[in-house]
Design a protein around this motif. Structure first.
Motif, PDB file in Angstrom:
ATOM      1  N   GLU A 186       0.848  -1.194   0.000  1.00  0.00           N
ATOM      2  CA  GLU A 186       0.000   0.000   0.000  1.00  0.00           C
ATOM      3  C   GLU A 186       0.882   1.242   0.000  1.00  0.00           C
ATOM      4  O   GLU A 186       1.937   1.277   0.653  1.00  0.00           O
ATOM      5  N   THR A 187       0.448   2.252  -0.739  1.00  0.00           N
ATOM      6  CA  THR A 187       1.081   3.573  -0.741  1.00  0.00           C
ATOM      7  C   THR A 187       0.017   4.597  -0.359  1.00  0.00           C
ATOM      8  O   THR A 187      -1.065   4.618  -0.955  1.00  0.00           O
ATOM      9  N   ALA A 188       0.305   5.434   0.627  1.00  0.00           N
ATOM     10  CA  ALA A 188      -0.664   6.399   1.134  1.00  0.00           C
ATOM     11  C   ALA A 188      -0.078   7.796   1.127  1.00  0.00           C
ATOM     12  O   ALA A 188       1.144   7.978   1.196  1.00  0.00           O
ATOM     13  N   TYR A 189      -0.971   8.780   1.072  1.00  0.00           N
ATOM     14  CA  TYR A 189      -0.570  10.189   1.057  1.00  0.00           C
ATOM     15  C   TYR A 189      -1.517  10.984   1.951  1.00  0.00           C
ATOM     16  O   TYR A 189      -2.742  10.809   1.891  1.00  0.00           O
ATOM     17  N   SER A 190      -0.954  11.820   2.806  1.00  0.00           N
ATOM     18  CA  SER A 190      -1.763  12.760   3.589  1.00  0.00           C
ATOM     19  C   SER A 190      -1.528  14.158   3.040  1.00  0.00           C
ATOM     20  O   SER A 190      -0.408  14.510   2.659  1.00  0.00           O
ATOM     21  N   PHE A 191      -2.575  14.979   2.996  1.00  0.00           N
ATOM     22  CA  PHE A 191      -2.531  16.225   2.246  1.00  0.00           C
ATOM     23  C   PHE A 191      -1.713  17.319   2.921  1.00  0.00           C
ATOM     24  O   PHE A 191      -1.623  18.430   2.390  1.00  0.00           O
ATOM     25  N   ASP A 192      -1.103  17.012   4.059  1.00  0.00           N
ATOM     26  CA  ASP A 192      -0.126  17.949   4.611  1.00  0.00           C
ATOM     27  C   ASP A 192       1.263  17.687   4.047  1.00  0.00           C
ATOM     28  O   ASP A 192       2.237  18.307   4.477  1.00  0.00           O
TER      29      ASP A 192
END
Length: 290
Positions: A186-192
């Protein structure tokens, strides 16, 4: 809080308290989650989707409506939750903020009673998964909003932790099996501005030998309020590591299990004065008499 469910062959609707689980836990994984244990090759997260909630934990669940819709090769989950949570409030510049989440579920003292249901939380999200033959992939996104901002105490180790009134995350995940090899991640991104990666492999090079490999790299700026992934620390934030686990069955009643996990942090952690590294090694010999 009562739970209600409506279901036929193509959809399922939840009203009440429920859990959300997606991917390998970088974005959302509520309820039980396994980490390092004597089952050294069980590092893959399964049982994903939305489940009814019936535990006594007062914090790590959602309350509202959720749905599951099944199509030919894909499944769509959506949810929206509104509930009040326990949090440590304080006054700052004439405004009420909160500094941390109160997760004990206890309301014994005056301060604990004051913290009870002191912050309102709205959370929404969706999970879309696709599967064909031995391959599956998914996309998930969540948005969490609070009625008052979170403001930390300004200590050095808190520099990259979540602050503010809202946080948005998205992630893609996959799994693929081929004979004696199983790949997942899994690859995830948080908008900060933070990324997190977790990728692993399960393989069986011989009939009596199993091997698991797992690499994780959580950025300093990545934050996920409801994530629970394979990691050394409790938060999915600022951790890089590599895990190797092996299980060998030399005879009918004997099994050997071992793992080695190396991890490092690129920023300060609670009660540390500099970036740090660590390692953990486990070995177990089992003999069954029956």
């Amino acid at each position: 809080f009562a739970n209600y469910g409506f279901e036929n062959g193509k959809y399922r609707i939840y009203l009440g308290d429920y859990l959300v689980r997606s991917g390998q836990g970088l974005l959302a994984w509520q309820g039980f989650s396994s980490g390092k244990s004597a089952e050294v090759t069980q590092v893959y997260r399964s049982n994903q989707g939305i489940r009814s909630y019936s535990s006594a934990d007062e914090n790590r669940f959602f309350r509202g409506a959720a749905g599951e819709f099944r199509f030919k090769n894909s499944t769509l989950f959506f949810f929206h939750s509104e509930k009040k949570i326990d949090a440590n409030r304080k006054e700052e510049n004439g405004k009420t903020v909160f500094s941390s989440f109160q997760t004990s579920g206890l309301h014994r003292t005056a301060n604990e009673i004051d913290d009870k249901h002191s912050v309102k939380e709205n959370a929404s999200g969706l999970i879309l998964s696709f599967q064909k033959n031995n391959f599956s992939a998914g996309f998930s996104g969540t948005h969490v909003f609070f009625d008052r901002p979170r403001k930390l105490d300004g200590q050095a180790y808190q520099l990259f932790l979540f602050q503010g009134k809202q946080i948005t995350n998205m992630a893609v995940d996959y799994k693929w099996s081929l004979k004696k090899l199983f790949l997942f991640g899994e690859t995830a991104y948080s908008f900060d501005g933070g990324f997190a990666n977790l990728h692993g492999a399960l393989l069986k090079p011989a009939d009596r030998f199993e091997l698991s490999l797992l690499y994780r790299n959580f950025g300093k700026k990545y934050n996920s309020l409801y994530g629970q992934a394979f990691s050394e620390s409790s938060a999915i934030n600022d951790e890089q590591g590599f895990y190797v686990g092996a299980k060998f069955l030399p005879a009918a009643k004997i099994s050997l299990s071992a793992y080695h996990d190396f991890f490092r942090y690129r920023w300060l952690k609670y009660q540390t004065v500099s970036p740090s590294t660590g390692a953990e090694t486990f070995f177990q010999l089992n003999y069954v008499t029956a």
